[in-house]
Enzyme design. Structure first.
Site, mmCIF file in Angstrom:
data_model
loop_
_atom_site.group_PDB
_atom_site.id
_atom_site.type_symbol
_atom_site.label_atom_id
_atom_site.label_comp_id
_atom_site.label_asym_id
_atom_site.label_seq_id
_atom_site.Cartn_x
_atom_site.Cartn_y
_atom_site.Cartn_z
ATOM 1 N N HIS A 32 -5.454 -0.784 5.937
ATOM 2 C CA HIS A 32 -5.095 -0.008 7.226
ATOM 3 C C HIS A 32 -6.066 -0.123 8.285
ATOM 4 O O HIS A 32 -6.972 0.833 8.681
ATOM 5 C CB HIS A 32 -4.951 1.294 6.862
ATOM 6 C CG HIS A 32 -5.785 2.141 5.823
ATOM 7 N ND1 HIS A 32 -7.169 1.884 5.997
ATOM 8 C CD2 HIS A 32 -5.467 2.880 4.679
ATOM 9 C CE1 HIS A 32 -7.655 2.620 4.966
ATOM 10 N NE2 HIS A 32 -6.844 3.338 4.194
ATOM 11 N N ASP A 91 1.090 2.469 3.915
ATOM 12 C CA ASP A 91 0.334 3.531 3.287
ATOM 13 C C ASP A 91 0.972 4.689 3.176
ATOM 14 O O ASP A 91 0.603 6.121 3.415
ATOM 15 C CB ASP A 91 -0.907 3.783 4.452
ATOM 16 C CG ASP A 91 -1.895 4.785 3.748
ATOM 17 O OD1 ASP A 91 -1.912 4.987 2.473
ATOM 18 O OD2 ASP A 91 -3.011 5.106 4.573
ATOM 19 N N LEU A 145 2.207 6.903 -5.120
ATOM 20 C CA LEU A 145 3.268 7.430 -5.919
ATOM 21 C C LEU A 145 3.248 8.617 -6.472
ATOM 22 O O LEU A 145 4.089 9.428 -6.821
ATOM 23 C CB LEU A 145 4.069 6.463 -6.860
ATOM 24 C CG LEU A 145 4.501 4.868 -6.265
ATOM 25 C CD1 LEU A 145 5.067 4.046 -7.269
ATOM 26 C CD2 LEU A 145 5.726 5.316 -5.084
ATOM 27 N N ASN A 192 -5.735 8.910 7.688
ATOM 28 C CA ASN A 192 -7.046 8.343 7.437
ATOM 29 C C ASN A 192 -6.994 6.973 7.137
ATOM 30 O O ASN A 192 -6.241 6.649 6.386
ATOM 31 C CB ASN A 192 -7.860 9.140 6.536
ATOM 32 C CG ASN A 192 -9.219 8.904 6.272
ATOM 33 O OD1 ASN A 192 -9.869 7.895 7.332
ATOM 34 N ND2 ASN A 192 -9.776 8.973 5.339
ATOM 35 N N HIS A 194 0.727 -1.133 0.031
ATOM 36 C CA HIS A 194 0.009 0.007 -0.087
ATOM 37 C C HIS A 194 0.837 1.105 0.115
ATOM 38 O O HIS A 194 1.524 1.572 1.124
ATOM 39 C CB HIS A 194 -0.907 -0.162 1.269
ATOM 40 C CG HIS A 194 -1.887 0.953 1.315
ATOM 41 N ND1 HIS A 194 -3.167 0.767 1.897
ATOM 42 C CD2 HIS A 194 -2.079 2.164 0.701
ATOM 43 C CE1 HIS A 194 -3.792 1.875 1.600
ATOM 44 N NE2 HIS A 194 -3.268 2.884 1.062
ATOM 45 N N ASP A 206 -8.757 2.997 -2.871
ATOM 46 C CA ASP A 206 -8.256 3.554 -1.831
ATOM 47 C C ASP A 206 -8.020 4.662 -1.648
ATOM 48 O O ASP A 206 -7.993 5.490 -2.546
ATOM 49 C CB ASP A 206 -6.853 2.959 -1.212
ATOM 50 C CG ASP A 206 -6.264 3.604 -0.036
ATOM 51 O OD1 ASP A 206 -6.600 3.207 0.858
ATOM 52 O OD2 ASP A 206 -5.285 4.336 -0.030
#
Length: 425
Positions: free
Chosen positions: A229, A302, A60, A275, A57, A149
């Site tokens: 997450h 993340d 980029l 988040n 996760h 996501d």
């Protein structure tokens, strides 16, 4: 092609560090053993050699948001953290929601990535609509899995249709569980810290109600369902029950949710804004139990870099997210392994071998002949500071900046090529 023999390091085999040589040829591990010879010698004295870490996760930011990060900087940050494979989310501009856009993005990844990049496809057009993308076509164009996501899928009928189609395509469906109505435009966990700082709170049920809905749909559709997450104790318990019931479910947790809680937020500091938000100490304890007992499958960062302007103005007006690629291993090794919360073997499982299994990366996650020579060399005894000036990411938005940790990346090898080497002081 020349062969490289890696000598004098401690090689991760069979769940422990062993004194072995590694022979690398044509981008693969050709042999593991004693007294191996090759055209070139790489001296790994004093270093632990692990299978390259896999991050399920990351963000980029390219194309469209390259002031925050780009493919080159993001994958160099990953290599700096010991990662050799990263899974990139689709919340770029434009969203790769057609085969043409997906092919173009995968080509960008191939051209500019320093580590292997697996690309997520969006579940719905532009991430925010209720219209499904063409999963099969996006897979054929290069996508390895599906995720919106950053956005929760709001309508049950959309999630049901997506689950059925993903199951037919045999694609992992990775979900950011968030009911926007319950999320209520919050910026911090709903609780005493939100009250003290006079900030709008995000209740735990904004996550858990979507997880509960999705698990029922997953049970019916047989989709490979993955929760991004995880942040609440209730979600951990739902996952535990779902696994016991035989539902095809996996989940991830971030380093920041394992190591921090809302109680660590002393001031209105947006480096603590992410988040899902940092939850309670009880939630954090449940997440720790989840990685100890196997309920939680993998650790993913993340990684969410932002500009300084993005993170200005406190919780109310700044962006969600923190960087994670360069800090994850050192933090987790220091805070969880050295303190005996989990074993080193469990950490490597959570960060390498299990992600290889969950994300179906058969040539990674282990050191053995025939696997890609994706290797991470760490000095486990090197104490170093997570200094902003040492980051290779464009972003340094992290509450861990300034912290001293052990477990420093010295060298990262991807398919037999050295892509990161620590500079000598």
């Amino acid at each position: 092609m020349k062969t490289v023999v890696i000598k004098n390091g401690q090689v991760w085999l069979g769940g422990k560090l062993t004194s072995n040589d590694l022979l690398v040829k044509n981008g693969q591990i050709a042999a593991v053993g004693q007294n191996l010879s090759g055209d070139q010698v790489l001296d790994a004295s004093g270093l632990a050699i692990f299978p390259g870490l896999i991050d399920g996760h990351v963000h980029l930011r390219e194309p469209g948001q390259t002031a925050k990060e780009d493919i080159s900087s993001g994958t160099m940050a990953a290599a700096h953290g010991g990662y050799t494979t990263v899974c990139a989310m689709a919340n770029v501009t434009p969203v790769p929601d057609t085969p043409e856009k997906m092919q173009a993005l995968c080509q960008l990844n191939a051209d500019h990535g320093h580590v292997r990049i697996l690309q997520y496809a969006p579940v719905t057009e532009n991430l925010t609509s209720e219209k499904l993308t063409d999963f099969q076509a996006l897979h054929a164009a290069g996508a390895f899995a599906l995720s919106n996501d950053g956005k929760g899928i709001q309508l049950g009928k959309t999630m049901y249709a997506a689950s059925k189609q993903a199951a037919l395509a045999d694609l992992l469906l990775a979900v950011h569980a968030q009911d926007d109505g319950l999320f209520n435009q919050g910026v911090i966990n709903d609780g005493p810290v939100a009250t003290r700082l006079d900030l709008r709170g995000i209740p735990a049920v904004s996550e858990t109600t979507q997880v509960a809905r999705d698990l029922l749909l997953a049970a019916q559709t047989k989709v490979r369902y993955h929760i991004c997450h995880v942040s609440t104790k209730e979600t951990v318990e739902l996952v535990r029950q779902a696994k016991a019931a035989g539902i095809q479910i996996t989940c991830e947790v971030t380093p920041h949710h394992l190591l921090l809680s809302q109680d660590d937020i002393q001031t209105n500091d947006p480096n603590y804004k992410m988040n899902p938000p940092l939850r309670t100490k009880a939630d954090k304890a449940a997440l720790i139990t989840g990685i100890q007992d196997g309920t939680i499958d993998v650790i993913a960062t993340d990684h969410a870099p932002h500009t300084k302007a993005d993170k200005a103005g406190g919780f109310a007006h700044s962006a969600f997210g923190i960087t994670g690629s360069e800090t994850a291993f050192g933090l987790l090794y220091t805070e969880l392994v050295k303190t005996k919360v989990i074993t080193l073997a469990r950490l490597i499982e959570l960060m390498s071998s299990k992600p290889a299994e969950v994300f179906r990366i058969p040539d990674a996650g282990q050191i053995m002949p025939g696997k890609r020579a994706d290797l991470a060399f760490f000095d486990l005894n090197a104490k170093h500071q997570l200094a902003q000036g040492n980051f290779l990411s464009k972003g340094s938005n992290s509450p861990f900046v300034g912290k001293n940790v052990y477990g420093q990346t010295v060298l990262t090898m991807v398919a037999g090529q050295v892509v990161y080497r620590k500079q000598q002081a």
